[in-house]
Design a protein around this motif. Structure first.
Motif, PDB file in Angstrom:
ATOM      1  N   ILE A  14       0.526  -1.060   0.249  1.00 32.02           N
ATOM      2  CA  ILE A  14      -0.061   0.114  -0.335  1.00 32.02           C
ATOM      3  C   ILE A  14       0.789   1.185  -0.179  1.00 32.02           C
ATOM      4  O   ILE A  14       1.411   1.418   0.878  1.00 32.02           O
ATOM      5  CB  ILE A  14      -1.084  -0.041   1.340  1.00 32.02           C
ATOM      6  CG1 ILE A  14      -1.452  -1.490   1.178  1.00 32.02           C
ATOM      7  CG2 ILE A  14      -1.734   1.749   1.276  1.00 32.02           C
ATOM      8  CD1 ILE A  14      -2.770  -1.775   2.572  1.00 32.02           C
ATOM      9  N   LEU A  15       0.796   2.341  -0.874  1.00 34.65           N
ATOM     10  CA  LEU A  15       1.545   3.111  -1.556  1.00 34.65           C
ATOM     11  C   LEU A  15       1.257   4.660  -1.039  1.00 34.65           C
ATOM     12  O   LEU A  15       1.149   4.578  -1.874  1.00 34.65           O
ATOM     13  CB  LEU A  15       2.422   2.507  -2.587  1.00 34.65           C
ATOM     14  CG  LEU A  15       3.422   1.520  -2.943  1.00 34.65           C
ATOM     15  CD1 LEU A  15       3.878   1.881  -3.951  1.00 34.65           C
ATOM     16  CD2 LEU A  15       4.521   0.835  -1.768  1.00 34.65           C
ATOM     17  N   GLY A 158      -1.725  -2.548  10.610  1.00 36.51           N
ATOM     18  CA  GLY A 158      -0.606  -3.154  11.930  1.00 36.51           C
ATOM     19  C   GLY A 158       0.112  -3.900  11.550  1.00 36.51           C
ATOM     20  O   GLY A 158       0.517  -4.166  12.746  1.00 36.51           O
ATOM     21  N   VAL A 159      -0.167  -4.826  10.240  1.00 41.89           N
ATOM     22  CA  VAL A 159       0.280  -5.506  10.506  1.00 41.89           C
ATOM     23  C   VAL A 159       1.847  -5.475  10.299  1.00 41.89           C
ATOM     24  O   VAL A 159       2.656  -4.257   8.896  1.00 41.89           O
ATOM     25  CB  VAL A 159      -0.152  -6.446   9.295  1.00 41.89           C
ATOM     26  CG1 VAL A 159       0.630  -7.499   8.595  1.00 41.89           C
ATOM     27  CG2 VAL A 159      -1.350  -6.563   9.438  1.00 41.89           C
ATOM     28  N   SER A 180       4.366   0.183   7.771  1.00 38.33           N
ATOM     29  CA  SER A 180       4.822  -0.378   7.693  1.00 38.33           C
ATOM     30  C   SER A 180       6.220  -0.706   6.621  1.00 38.33           C
ATOM     31  O   SER A 180       7.561  -1.286   7.330  1.00 38.33           O
ATOM     32  CB  SER A 180       4.284  -2.120   8.231  1.00 38.33           C
ATOM     33  OG  SER A 180       4.013  -2.861   7.750  1.00 38.33           O
ATOM     34  N   LEU A 181       5.376  -0.830   5.674  1.00 36.43           N
ATOM     35  CA  LEU A 181       6.215  -1.292   4.551  1.00 36.43           C
ATOM     36  C   LEU A 181       6.676   0.360   3.285  1.00 36.43           C
ATOM     37  O   LEU A 181       7.898   0.758   3.130  1.00 36.43           O
ATOM     38  CB  LEU A 181       5.514  -1.651   3.506  1.00 36.43           C
ATOM     39  CG  LEU A 181       6.433  -2.215   1.940  1.00 36.43           C
ATOM     40  CD1 LEU A 181       7.622  -2.641   2.136  1.00 36.43           C
ATOM     41  CD2 LEU A 181       5.622  -2.766   0.880  1.00 36.43           C
ATOM     42  N   ALA A 197      12.625  -7.661   4.720  1.00 32.54           N
ATOM     43  CA  ALA A 197      12.422  -8.264   6.396  1.00 32.54           C
ATOM     44  C   ALA A 197      11.032  -9.040   6.536  1.00 32.54           C
ATOM     45  O   ALA A 197      10.715  -9.666   7.344  1.00 32.54           O
ATOM     46  CB  ALA A 197      12.186  -6.804   7.683  1.00 32.54           C
ATOM     47  N   PHE A 198       9.715  -7.919   5.939  1.00 32.37           N
ATOM     48  CA  PHE A 198       8.406  -9.655   5.924  1.00 32.37           C
ATOM     49  C   PHE A 198       8.259 -10.171   5.358  1.00 32.37           C
ATOM     50  O   PHE A 198       8.126 -11.216   5.994  1.00 32.37           O
ATOM     51  CB  PHE A 198       7.923  -8.057   5.410  1.00 32.37           C
ATOM     52  CG  PHE A 198       6.114  -8.299   5.558  1.00 32.37           C
ATOM     53  CD1 PHE A 198       5.805  -8.212   7.022  1.00 32.37           C
ATOM     54  CD2 PHE A 198       5.521  -9.654   4.469  1.00 32.37           C
ATOM     55  CE1 PHE A 198       4.336  -8.551   6.973  1.00 32.37           C
ATOM     56  CE2 PHE A 198       3.483 -10.125   4.925  1.00 32.37           C
ATOM     57  CZ  PHE A 198       3.730  -8.927   6.623  1.00 32.37           C
ATOM     58  N   LEU A 199       8.874 -10.314   4.324  1.00 31.77           N
ATOM     59  CA  LEU A 199       8.954 -11.930   3.598  1.00 31.77           C
ATOM     60  C   LEU A 199       9.844 -12.416   4.498  1.00 31.77           C
ATOM     61  O   LEU A 199       9.775 -14.043   4.324  1.00 31.77           O
ATOM     62  CB  LEU A 199       9.311 -11.738   2.602  1.00 31.77           C
ATOM     63  CG  LEU A 199       8.758 -10.472   1.147  1.00 31.77           C
ATOM     64  CD1 LEU A 199       9.868 -10.125  -0.352  1.00 31.77           C
ATOM     65  CD2 LEU A 199       7.278 -11.103   0.689  1.00 31.77           C
ATOM     66  N   ALA A 200      10.999 -12.173   4.774  1.00 22.94           N
ATOM     67  CA  ALA A 200      12.016 -13.380   5.516  1.00 22.94           C
ATOM     68  C   ALA A 200      11.445 -13.813   6.946  1.00 22.94           C
ATOM     69  O   ALA A 200      10.955 -14.739   7.187  1.00 22.94           O
ATOM     70  CB  ALA A 200      12.949 -12.826   6.697  1.00 22.94           C
TER      71      ALA A 200
END
Length: 214
Positions: A14-15, A158-159, A180-181, A197-200
């Motif tokens: 979400i940009l 909030g994810v 967060s992204l 970081a999220f994908l990891a």
């Protein structure tokens, strides 16, 4: 469907607040990492210009579209620029039905079971639990228990990498990553680091689950 056989979760970036000048550089970093969807909220600068640029550059590899869609006129504009994804904060049956008529995948926002079933009745097969942080994984688990098979729920709001495991255990099908992204002004490299970081975190949780089953 058991967690053992559940497909890998999808990730939508979400940009919010991005400009057309910035969007392709940031999107390239995300698409190269396998992010499956990019949403440009309509309160961003020139959102339909950004969506058209995204669709032309990455439409074959990524589902590109609009967020915060609440009106039929916005659905028509999204279709005109080639967008294929419509994300809303609410459930409006007319918006969902028109998106489907135009070949756009709708993902309306829901909280309660009543809202979820209203979205499904309108034709949605993906719904957005929003804001996810205030409902929580236990709410999602209870909601998933009564939803028809094949309906996918995306947690939005909030994810981040710190709570992936909680949402995964609750049966989430996808994640929508906002602040967060990405925050306005961030570079493609900065967004890439956050995506990594999220994908990891997703990969690490999947490995833990496999180890427990072994």
């Amino acid at each position: 469907m058991s967690s053992k056989h559940r497909p890998a979760p999808f990730v939508i970036a979400i940009l919010r607040g991005i400009t057309p000048k910035e969007v392709l550089g940031v999107a390239e970093a995300l698409v190269s990492r396998g992010v499956s969807g990019i949403e440009i909220p309509l309160n961003s600068p020139d959102p339909f210009v950004s969506i058209e640029l995204l669709q032309r550059a990455f439409g074959r590899d990524c589902q590109c579209g609009a967020g915060t869609v609440t009106e039929l006129e916005q659905v028509e504009r999204l279709h005109a620029v080639g967008g294929r994804l419509l994300v809303a904060p609410n459930i409006d049956a007319a918006v969902v039905r028109r998106a489907l008529e135009l070949g756009i995948e709708p993902m309306p926002g829901v909280g309660s079971a009543s809202e979820a079933f209203a979205a499904i009745a309108a034709g949605a097969s993906k719904i957005k639990l929003f804001p996810a942080s205030t409902y929580g994984p236990d709410h999602l688990r209870a909601l998933k228990a009564v939803l028809p098979a094949g309906v996918q729920v995306c947690a939005v709001g909030g994810v981040d990498e710190r709570n992936v495991a909680h949402w995964s255990r609750a049966g989430v099908d996808g994640y929508g990553l906002g602040s967060s992204l990405y925050r306005p002004g961030m570079t493609g490299a900065q967004v890439a680091a956050r995506a990594d970081a999220f994908l990891a975190a997703i990969a690490a949780h999947d490995e833990d689950k496999q180890g427990m089953r072994a």
